[in-house]
Design an enzyme around this catalytic site. Structure first.
Site, PDB file in Angstrom:
ATOM      1  N   ARG A 121     -20.058  61.241  80.038  1.00 56.05           N
ATOM      2  CA  ARG A 121     -18.944  61.475  79.275  1.00 56.05           C
ATOM      3  C   ARG A 121     -17.641  61.931  80.280  1.00 56.05           C
ATOM      4  O   ARG A 121     -18.118  62.607  81.193  1.00 56.05           O
ATOM      5  CB  ARG A 121     -19.038  62.943  78.534  1.00 56.05           C
ATOM      6  CG  ARG A 121     -17.591  63.641  78.137  1.00 56.05           C
ATOM      7  CD  ARG A 121     -18.239  64.810  76.910  1.00 56.05           C
ATOM      8  NE  ARG A 121     -18.495  64.403  75.631  1.00 56.05           N
ATOM      9  CZ  ARG A 121     -18.303  64.984  74.450  1.00 56.05           C
ATOM     10  NH1 ARG A 121     -17.982  66.124  74.662  1.00 56.05           N
ATOM     11  NH2 ARG A 121     -18.734  64.403  73.507  1.00 56.05           N
ATOM     12  N   HIS A 148     -15.205  56.918  71.167  1.00 56.63           N
ATOM     13  CA  HIS A 148     -16.644  57.728  70.937  1.00 56.63           C
ATOM     14  C   HIS A 148     -17.535  57.092  69.972  1.00 56.63           C
ATOM     15  O   HIS A 148     -17.449  57.390  68.952  1.00 56.63           O
ATOM     16  CB  HIS A 148     -15.926  58.983  70.466  1.00 56.63           C
ATOM     17  CG  HIS A 148     -16.919  60.213  70.570  1.00 56.63           C
ATOM     18  ND1 HIS A 148     -17.987  60.224  71.031  1.00 56.63           N
ATOM     19  CD2 HIS A 148     -16.829  61.560  70.189  1.00 56.63           C
ATOM     20  CE1 HIS A 148     -18.818  61.485  71.015  1.00 56.63           C
ATOM     21  NE2 HIS A 148     -18.038  62.093  70.396  1.00 56.63           N
ATOM     22  N   GLN A 151     -20.157  58.819  67.848  1.00 56.86           N
ATOM     23  CA  GLN A 151     -19.693  59.614  66.788  1.00 56.86           C
ATOM     24  C   GLN A 151     -19.367  59.038  65.578  1.00 56.86           C
ATOM     25  O   GLN A 151     -19.854  59.388  64.602  1.00 56.86           O
ATOM     26  CB  GLN A 151     -18.418  60.470  67.127  1.00 56.86           C
ATOM     27  CG  GLN A 151     -17.669  61.235  66.375  1.00 56.86           C
ATOM     28  CD  GLN A 151     -18.449  62.461  65.940  1.00 56.86           C
ATOM     29  OE1 GLN A 151     -18.652  63.258  66.870  1.00 56.86           O
ATOM     30  NE2 GLN A 151     -18.712  62.786  64.685  1.00 56.86           N
ATOM     31  N   ASP A 243      -8.880  65.051  63.679  1.00 62.23           N
ATOM     32  CA  ASP A 243      -9.709  65.356  64.696  1.00 62.23           C
ATOM     33  C   ASP A 243      -8.617  66.055  65.319  1.00 62.23           C
ATOM     34  O   ASP A 243      -7.386  66.046  65.143  1.00 62.23           O
ATOM     35  CB  ASP A 243     -10.092  64.092  65.604  1.00 62.23           C
ATOM     36  CG  ASP A 243     -10.627  64.462  67.060  1.00 62.23           C
ATOM     37  OD1 ASP A 243     -11.122  65.767  67.097  1.00 62.23           O
ATOM     38  OD2 ASP A 243     -10.817  63.573  67.706  1.00 62.23           O
ATOM     39  N   CYS A 283     -15.154  65.352  63.431  1.00 57.58           N
ATOM     40  CA  CYS A 283     -16.152  65.291  64.555  1.00 57.58           C
ATOM     41  C   CYS A 283     -16.559  66.552  65.069  1.00 57.58           C
ATOM     42  O   CYS A 283     -17.454  66.702  65.714  1.00 57.58           O
ATOM     43  CB  CYS A 283     -15.702  64.215  65.496  1.00 57.58           C
ATOM     44  SG  CYS A 283     -14.038  64.878  66.354  1.00 57.58           S
ATOM     45  N   ARG A 311     -25.728  62.602  64.228  1.00 59.44           N
ATOM     46  CA  ARG A 311     -25.426  62.495  66.005  1.00 59.44           C
ATOM     47  C   ARG A 311     -26.826  62.334  66.223  1.00 59.44           C
ATOM     48  O   ARG A 311     -27.219  61.236  67.210  1.00 59.44           O
ATOM     49  CB  ARG A 311     -24.848  63.657  66.424  1.00 59.44           C
ATOM     50  CG  ARG A 311     -23.337  63.757  66.226  1.00 59.44           C
ATOM     51  CD  ARG A 311     -22.712  62.432  66.357  1.00 59.44           C
ATOM     52  NE  ARG A 311     -22.619  62.207  67.735  1.00 59.44           N
ATOM     53  CZ  ARG A 311     -21.829  62.997  68.949  1.00 59.44           C
ATOM     54  NH1 ARG A 311     -20.959  63.632  68.485  1.00 59.44           N
ATOM     55  NH2 ARG A 311     -22.016  62.540  70.178  1.00 59.44           N
TER      56      ARG A 311
HETATM   57  N1   CP Z   1     -18.251  65.492  68.201  1.00 58.61           N
HETATM   58  C1   CP Z   1     -18.607  65.953  69.631  1.00 58.61           C
HETATM   59  O1   CP Z   1     -18.783  64.857  70.348  1.00 58.61           O
HETATM   60  O2   CP Z   1     -18.879  67.337  69.755  1.00 58.61           O
HETATM   61  P1   CP Z   1     -19.301  67.781  71.439  1.00 58.61           P
HETATM   62  O3   CP Z   1     -17.972  67.625  72.011  1.00 58.61           O
HETATM   63  O4   CP Z   1     -19.484  69.171  71.208  1.00 58.61           O
HETATM   64  O5   CP Z   1     -20.111  66.835  71.992  1.00 58.61           O
HETATM   65  N1  NVA Z   2     -10.799  63.371  70.565  1.00 56.07           N
HETATM   66  C1  NVA Z   2     -11.489  64.543  70.852  1.00 56.07           C
HETATM   67  C2  NVA Z   2     -12.936  64.318  70.311  1.00 56.07           C
HETATM   68  C3  NVA Z   2     -14.021  65.720  70.508  1.00 56.07           C
HETATM   69  C4  NVA Z   2     -15.248  65.299  70.108  1.00 56.07           C
HETATM   70  C5  NVA Z   2     -11.532  64.754  72.233  1.00 56.07           C
HETATM   71  O1  NVA Z   2     -11.806  63.719  73.089  1.00 56.07           O
HETATM   72  O2  NVA Z   2     -11.553  65.979  72.878  1.00 56.07           O
END
Ligand code: CP
Ligand code: NVA
Length: 336
Positions: A121, A148, A151, A243, A283, A311
């Site tokens: 990540r 993502h 997701q 989101d 999400c 997930r």
């Molecule tokens: N939706 C999602 O990726 O959640 P987290 O940021 O908690 O991993």
């Molecule tokens: N768009 C958001 C998604 C979090 C799961 C981010 O990147 O922070």
């Protein structure tokens, strides 16, 4: 339309896909239509009969490097890997970027000597691409600034469970044209479904992602629409998705974005313009009172925790497909 769990023909364990679809999952584009179908099909099977797969990745080791916070992604990857018989390690990179101490290619060439799969990540999508270029083991995108993919696969599994035929439904996404929007768009395009994305001017989806999604849609018959009017996007839709207005790394823009995105808030009035059975999707984490109101988050048609649950199943499926997991098939009469 029925929004309860859709009755689908039970899957038999001997329908598990037996070949690799790609060597990494950096973008949904790596899977393509065939790979997206395979991930969803296997995820359904793993969800229905988890015990069949409990030693499928025995002896395999996963490492996760996260530059940003996480609840769902971290826990579901760790729990998923362990439930397949493998092991998981987590490295918190929130204090320094992954390649700050050492060249990315050197890290990659260390990791591939010890580890079977790398989950990242990161802020920059290029970091994940770079790791995949240099490491000989599979690399999975657990969120970047651009995509993502895990997701969106979980989200389309959720839609498939609720509605059955994804070609007959329309998802409306309202808000920022961000990583989640990109992955929903590409997954929809792979599945031949229909999506309407409403974003404020200047906050639309990445043009290359849109172009790639349009190419995929030509193959699959998917319908992709890009609008600025949230009301037009949600009219008659089967599900409304939103989101965060400011994603991780954009916190300094939060105030300015809040003013621009105000008309994109998902509230009861906006939900009322969708189909009566319409689901609410997010999400998570949600910023209650900003992109979505409490009453929508907590309404009967909110699918947010089903998405979070899925997930787990989708990522188990991805790990299995990338690592070529072994399954000992039970006798046909055995139940999971
Ligand atoms: N939706 C999602 O990726 O959640 P987290 O940021 O908690 O991993
Ligand atoms: N768009 C958001 C998604 C979090 C799961 C981010 O990147 O922070």
């Amino acid at each position: 339309m029925n929004t309860q769990l859709h009755n689908r023909t039970p899957l038999a364990p001997d329908t598990v896909p037996g070949i690799f679809w790609c060597s990494d999952l950096i973008s949904t584009r790596d899977l393509g239509p065939e790979g997206v179908h395979a991930v969803l099909h296997l995820a359904e099977l793993m969800k229905a009969r988890p015990s069949v797969f409990q030693r499928a990745l025995a002896g395999k080791q996963m490492v996760m490097f996260f530059e940003k916070p996480s609840l769902r992604t971290r826990i579901t990857f760790e729990s998923g890997m362990i439930s397949l018989g493998g092991s998981a390690m987590f490295v918190d990179q929130s204090r320094s970027k992954l390649d700050a101490r050492e060249k990315l290619s050197d890290i990659a060439q260390n990791l591939e000597r010890w580890i079977d799969v790398i989950v990242l990540r990161t802020f920059a999508h290029e970091t994940i691409e770079g790791m995949a270029r240099h490491a000989s083991v599979p690399v999975i995108n657990a969120l970047s600034d651009l995509e993502h993919p895990c997701q969106a696969l979980a989200d389309y599994l959720t839609l498939q469970e609720r509605f059955g035929d994804l070609k007959k439904i329309t998802l409306a996404y309202v808000g920022d044209g961000n990583n989640v929007a990109h992955s929903l768009l590409l997954t929809c395009a792979c599945l031949g479904s229909s999506i309407r994305i409403a974003t404020p001017k200047g906050y639309g989806c990445n043009p290359q992602i849109v172009a790639d999604a349009r190419k995929l849609a030509k193959q699959t018959g998917a319908r992709l629409e890009f609008l600025t009017d949230p009301g037009a996007a949600v009219a008659g839709a089967d599900a409304i998705y939103t989101d965060a207005w400011a994603s991780m790394g954009q916190e300094h823009e939060a105030k300015q974005r809040a003013a621009i995105f105000e008309p994109y808030r998902v509230n009861k009035q906006l939900m009322a313009e969708a189909a009566p059975h319409a689901l609410f999707m997010h999400c998570l984490p949600a910023h209650r009172g900003e992109e979505v109101t409490d009453e929508v988050m907590d309404c009967e048609n909110s699918a947010i925790f089903d998405q979070a649950e899925n997930r787990l199943h989708v990522q188990k499926s991805i790990l299995y497909l990338l690592l070529g997991g072994a399954v000992r098939l039970p006798a046909r009469s055995a139940h999971a």
